[in-house]
Design a protein around this motif. Structure first.
Motif, PDB file in Angstrom:
ATOM      1  N   UNK A  59       0.895  -1.186   0.011  1.00  0.00           N
ATOM      2  CA  UNK A  59       0.018  -0.139  -0.015  1.00  0.00           C
ATOM      3  C   UNK A  59       0.886   1.136  -0.050  1.00  0.00           C
ATOM      4  N   UNK A  60       0.517   2.353  -0.589  1.00  0.00           N
ATOM      5  CA  UNK A  60       1.149   3.363  -0.567  1.00  0.00           C
ATOM      6  C   UNK A  60       0.230   4.617  -0.280  1.00  0.00           C
ATOM      7  N   UNK A  61       0.306   5.592   0.716  1.00  0.00           N
ATOM      8  CA  UNK A  61      -0.374   6.559   1.191  1.00  0.00           C
ATOM      9  C   UNK A  61       0.764   7.912   1.449  1.00  0.00           C
ATOM     10  N   UNK A  62       0.656   8.547   0.286  1.00  0.00           N
ATOM     11  CA  UNK A  62       1.677   9.678   0.293  1.00  0.00           C
ATOM     12  C   UNK A  62       1.052  11.082  -0.094  1.00  0.00           C
ATOM     13  N   UNK A  63       1.691  12.160  -0.079  1.00  0.00           N
ATOM     14  CA  UNK A  63       1.143  13.350   0.041  1.00  0.00           C
ATOM     15  C   UNK A  63       0.608  14.172  -1.278  1.00  0.00           C
ATOM     16  N   UNK A  64       1.551  13.396  -2.480  1.00  0.00           N
ATOM     17  CA  UNK A  64       1.341  14.069  -3.817  1.00  0.00           C
ATOM     18  C   UNK A  64       1.560  13.262  -4.970  1.00  0.00           C
ATOM     19  N   UNK A  91       8.099   9.408  -6.818  1.00  0.00           N
ATOM     20  CA  UNK A  91       9.402   8.810  -6.052  1.00  0.00           C
ATOM     21  C   UNK A  91       9.403   7.573  -5.452  1.00  0.00           C
ATOM     22  N   UNK A  92       8.524   7.257  -4.761  1.00  0.00           N
ATOM     23  CA  UNK A  92       8.656   6.089  -3.896  1.00  0.00           C
ATOM     24  C   UNK A  92       8.220   4.989  -4.842  1.00  0.00           C
ATOM     25  N   UNK A  93       7.837   4.938  -6.078  1.00  0.00           N
ATOM     26  CA  UNK A  93       7.658   3.945  -6.847  1.00  0.00           C
ATOM     27  C   UNK A  93       8.916   3.531  -8.126  1.00  0.00           C
ATOM     28  N   UNK A  94       9.110   4.874  -8.745  1.00  0.00           N
ATOM     29  CA  UNK A  94      10.121   4.678  -9.674  1.00  0.00           C
ATOM     30  C   UNK A  94      11.254   5.510  -9.675  1.00  0.00           C
ATOM     31  N   UNK A  95      11.295   6.226  -8.225  1.00  0.00           N
ATOM     32  CA  UNK A  95      12.450   7.248  -8.196  1.00  0.00           C
ATOM     33  C   UNK A  95      13.571   6.269  -7.904  1.00  0.00           C
ATOM     34  N   UNK A  96      14.610   7.063  -7.776  1.00  0.00           N
ATOM     35  CA  UNK A  96      15.928   6.221  -7.098  1.00  0.00           C
ATOM     36  C   UNK A  96      15.506   5.410  -5.739  1.00  0.00           C
ATOM     37  N   UNK A  97      15.840   4.110  -5.798  1.00  0.00           N
ATOM     38  CA  UNK A  97      15.549   3.303  -4.707  1.00  0.00           C
ATOM     39  C   UNK A  97      14.056   3.187  -4.504  1.00  0.00           C
ATOM     40  N   UNK A 121      -3.949  11.779  -5.944  1.00  0.00           N
ATOM     41  CA  UNK A 121      -3.013  12.144  -7.056  1.00  0.00           C
ATOM     42  C   UNK A 121      -3.712  12.201  -8.178  1.00  0.00           C
ATOM     43  N   UNK A 122      -3.067  12.958  -9.287  1.00  0.00           N
ATOM     44  CA  UNK A 122      -3.679  13.087 -10.606  1.00  0.00           C
ATOM     45  C   UNK A 122      -4.058  12.007 -11.133  1.00  0.00           C
ATOM     46  N   UNK A 123      -4.750  12.070 -12.188  1.00  0.00           N
ATOM     47  CA  UNK A 123      -5.232  11.089 -13.010  1.00  0.00           C
ATOM     48  C   UNK A 123      -3.956  10.510 -13.983  1.00  0.00           C
ATOM     49  N   UNK A 124      -3.257  11.567 -14.290  1.00  0.00           N
ATOM     50  CA  UNK A 124      -2.022  11.541 -15.153  1.00  0.00           C
ATOM     51  C   UNK A 124      -1.109  10.681 -14.327  1.00  0.00           C
ATOM     52  N   UNK A 125      -0.565  11.086 -13.337  1.00  0.00           N
ATOM     53  CA  UNK A 125       0.285  10.510 -12.276  1.00  0.00           C
ATOM     54  C   UNK A 125      -0.213   8.992 -12.147  1.00  0.00           C
ATOM     55  N   UNK A 144      -6.512  22.874  -1.700  1.00  0.00           N
ATOM     56  CA  UNK A 144      -6.236  23.745  -2.766  1.00  0.00           C
ATOM     57  C   UNK A 144      -5.734  22.757  -3.764  1.00  0.00           C
ATOM     58  N   UNK A 145      -4.939  21.958  -3.648  1.00  0.00           N
ATOM     59  CA  UNK A 145      -4.364  20.826  -4.301  1.00  0.00           C
ATOM     60  C   UNK A 145      -5.616  20.190  -5.126  1.00  0.00           C
ATOM     61  N   UNK A 146      -6.367  19.621  -4.261  1.00  0.00           N
ATOM     62  CA  UNK A 146      -7.683  18.787  -4.838  1.00  0.00           C
ATOM     63  C   UNK A 146      -8.576  19.720  -5.759  1.00  0.00           C
TER      64      UNK A 146
END
Length: 315
Positions: free
Chosen positions: A68-73, A79-85, A104-108, A245-247
């Motif tokens: 499971x992932x629960x992150x802010x943006x 970053x946590x899926x395809x970033x370094x490490x 998160x956005x539909x595109x992401x 605001x992000x949403x």
């Protein structure tokens, strides 16, 4: 949501903020084998007492059945899926299923789904309705999209965390549903602030007005939950104006792309922005009440009346 027997799945958890920690805690307390990673390790370590273990790195979760992932943006998810490490780029095994509960956005989301499939993992978009206190009370709700057979495999885990999960189809459908939900959240919060100020300016205490509202046909789980904050002026953050605001940014972008007019949502976005511009960005978004009171020339003071949040914690 009926609680089916929990499958013998080894679960990884990325993100132990207010929401992530509360959700992982419920899984661990239900007897699920959960390993947690968080950028600030002390937040993951706080879950050991509930039965969770701590992963030293994201790569340490790669051999889990479900992560499971629960992150802010959107950026944090990438970053946590395809970033370094990241979970999918560590060079070892990958989990069978990734369940992302972030907003998160539909595109992401689509990009991360494609990356997961490219590495041999299934991906579910699984955003939530609620906050840490709602999670603790067992009343969290999920909206899920992706392969239905994959959803069926993880449904018992969702049942251990919350009370309902709504499967809405393939792809990123759940992302749009969650953004629509949060647009309504903001519009209702703004309206609730306005009418509460109107009642108080006319001489009615906030506690009395909200008691009537909550027991009328217009009351809801949300108005009941927010009543203690509005009565006592307790703006301890559960969801900040910046996140709201992000949403709104995501929702109004979707509205433009789909050709939908949303005048009330657009105005609410500007009122949320005014709260941020006024220096109240780190408090709970119910601080909209203060903004409306100031515009009405009303000085608010905390009230001492005992009020119920509707989450089963009593008065």
């Amino acid at each position: 949501m009926s609680l089916e027997p929990l499958p013998l799945l080894r679960v990884g958890w990325i993100g132990a903020g207010r929401m992530g920690a509360a959700m992982a805690r419920r899984l661990a307390q239900a007897g699920v084998d959960v390993a947690v990673w968080n950028r600030t390790s002390s937040k993951a370590e706080a879950l050991v007492a509930d039965g969770a273990s701590v992963a030293e790195s994201i790569a340490g979760l790669a051999d889990r059945d479900v992560v499971f992932t629960m992150v802010s943006s959107s950026e944090d998810l990438e970053q946590v899926l395809v970033g370094e490490g990241g979970l999918l780029t560590a060079g070892g095994p990958v989990p069978s299923i990734i369940v992302d509960c972030s907003t998160v956005s539909t595109e992401a989301s689509a990009a991360m789904r494609e990356a997961a499939q490219r590495h041999g993992a299934e991906f579910l978009a699984c955003p939530v309705s609620g906050n840490g206190k709602v999670v603790a009370s067992g009343k969290l709700s999920f909206v899920v999209s992706g392969p239905e057979e994959v959803y069926n495999r993880v449904a018992p885990l969702l049942g251990a965390i919350g009370r309902s999960a709504s499967y809405v189809g393939e792809g990123e459908a759940a992302r749009l549903v969650k953004i629509c939900h949060n647009l309504l959240l903001g519009v209702v919060a703004q309206s609730l602030a306005e009418i509460t100020v109107l009642a108080e300016k006319g001489g009615v205490s906030r506690a009395a007005f909200l008691d009537f509202l909550n027991n009328s046909v217009m009351g809801s789980a949300f108005t009941r939950y927010k009543t203690p904050a509005l009565v006592k002026l307790d703006y301890t953050p559960t969801f900040t104006p910046v996140l709201l605001r992000k949403d709104f940014d995501l929702g109004l972008k979707a509205a433009r792309e789909l050709g939908v007019s949303m005048p009330v949502a657009a105005l609410t976005q500007q009122l949320v922005q005014a709260t941020i511009g006024g220096g109240r960005s780190e408090e709970d978004f119910s601080v909209l009440l203060d903004q409306m009171a100031a515009a009405a020339g009303l000085e608010l003071k905390p009230e001492t009346a005992e009020v119920d949040d509707g989450l089963g914690s009593g008065r």
